[in-house]
Design a protein around this motif. Structure first.
Motif, mmCIF file in Angstrom:
data_model
loop_
_atom_site.group_PDB
_atom_site.id
_atom_site.type_symbol
_atom_site.label_atom_id
_atom_site.label_comp_id
_atom_site.label_asym_id
_atom_site.label_seq_id
_atom_site.Cartn_x
_atom_site.Cartn_y
_atom_site.Cartn_z
ATOM 1 N N SER A 87 0.828 -1.214 0.000
ATOM 2 C CA SER A 87 0.000 0.000 0.000
ATOM 3 C C SER A 87 0.853 1.250 0.000
ATOM 4 N N TRP A 88 1.843 1.258 0.882
ATOM 5 C CA TRP A 88 2.682 2.449 0.997
ATOM 6 C C TRP A 88 3.546 2.668 -0.233
ATOM 7 N N LEU A 89 4.029 1.589 -0.842
ATOM 8 C CA LEU A 89 4.816 1.747 -2.077
ATOM 9 C C LEU A 89 3.966 2.353 -3.194
ATOM 10 N N LEU A 90 2.728 1.883 -3.308
ATOM 11 C CA LEU A 90 1.816 2.408 -4.330
ATOM 12 C C LEU A 90 1.499 3.880 -4.048
ATOM 13 N N SER A 91 1.244 4.188 -2.786
ATOM 14 C CA SER A 91 0.970 5.567 -2.394
ATOM 15 C C SER A 91 2.185 6.456 -2.679
ATOM 16 N N LEU A 92 3.370 5.971 -2.314
ATOM 17 C CA LEU A 92 4.599 6.735 -2.506
ATOM 18 C C LEU A 92 4.832 7.062 -3.980
ATOM 19 N N ALA A 93 4.597 6.087 -4.843
ATOM 20 C CA ALA A 93 4.793 6.319 -6.283
ATOM 21 C C ALA A 93 3.903 7.462 -6.780
ATOM 22 N N ILE A 94 2.660 7.476 -6.323
ATOM 23 C CA ILE A 94 1.731 8.537 -6.731
ATOM 24 C C ILE A 94 2.175 9.882 -6.151
ATOM 25 N N LEU A 95 2.513 9.885 -4.867
ATOM 26 C CA LEU A 95 2.907 11.136 -4.204
ATOM 27 C C LEU A 95 4.166 11.725 -4.839
ATOM 28 N N SER A 123 4.409 15.671 -4.119
ATOM 29 C CA SER A 123 3.816 15.967 -2.819
ATOM 30 C C SER A 123 4.835 15.826 -1.687
ATOM 31 N N THR A 124 4.758 16.732 -0.728
ATOM 32 C CA THR A 124 5.618 16.651 0.452
ATOM 33 C C THR A 124 5.211 15.484 1.357
ATOM 34 N N ARG A 125 4.006 14.947 1.178
ATOM 35 C CA ARG A 125 3.562 13.792 1.979
ATOM 36 C C ARG A 125 4.400 12.549 1.692
ATOM 37 N N ALA A 126 5.124 12.550 0.565
ATOM 38 C CA ALA A 126 5.968 11.401 0.222
ATOM 39 C C ALA A 126 7.010 11.139 1.309
ATOM 40 N N THR A 127 7.499 12.184 1.944
ATOM 41 C CA THR A 127 8.515 12.038 2.994
ATOM 42 C C THR A 127 8.001 11.165 4.135
ATOM 43 N N LYS A 128 6.774 11.405 4.562
ATOM 44 C CA LYS A 128 6.178 10.632 5.663
ATOM 45 C C LYS A 128 6.020 9.173 5.264
ATOM 46 N N VAL A 129 5.558 8.925 4.062
ATOM 47 C CA VAL A 129 5.360 7.546 3.604
ATOM 48 C C VAL A 129 6.713 6.826 3.528
#
Length: 131
Positions: A69-77, A82-88
């Motif tokens: 889930s997080w890898l998929l989210s990170l790719a999109i971010l 997006s700065t949210r990529a850092t948290k992921v």
């Protein structure tokens, strides 16, 4: 329009059920929201729901699904800048550190890296079958 509002509402219900401790319901609502975001091409919403699902999956010990889930989210971010990529990235690193010594788990985490959608789908199907 209406579909985006519906997806947002479903995601918010997922957050509420997670806060109440009803994780199966939380997963169901985030999964439904994710599907709508994907259908309407809302990449930010898709990333948010994937992040939320990853958090719940990590919480219940389904670490391969969480990583997927997080890898998929990170790719999109990252694609969105997006700065949210850092948290992921931090969540992913924490997960990998936790299982660095567990070779069996490490192998399953590698599978999540190779085929994240497949691992996420199978994790969610497994959880649905357990209900």
């Amino acid at each position: 329009g209406h579909r985006l509002g519906e997806a947002s509402g479903l995601g918010n219900l997922g957050l509420c059920y997670r806060a109440l401790g009803d994780l199966p319901k939380a997963i169901a609502y985030h999964k439904a929201a994710l599907q709508i975001h994907r259908e309407i091409g809302s990449r930010g919403g898709e990333a948010t729901q994937l992040s939320n699902l990853g958090g719940i999956l990590s919480q219940i010990g389904k670490c391969e699904g969480a990583l997927a889930s997080w890898l998929l989210s990170l790719a999109i971010l990252e694609e969105m800048g997006s700065t949210r990529a850092t948290k992921v990235r931090e969540w992913i690193a924490d997960l990998e550190v936790r299982f660095r010594e567990d070779s069996q788990r490490r192998g399953r985490l590698s599978a999540a890296r190779r085929n994240p959608w497949q691992v996420l789908d199978s994790t969610l199907k497994e959880l649905t079958a357990q209900r």
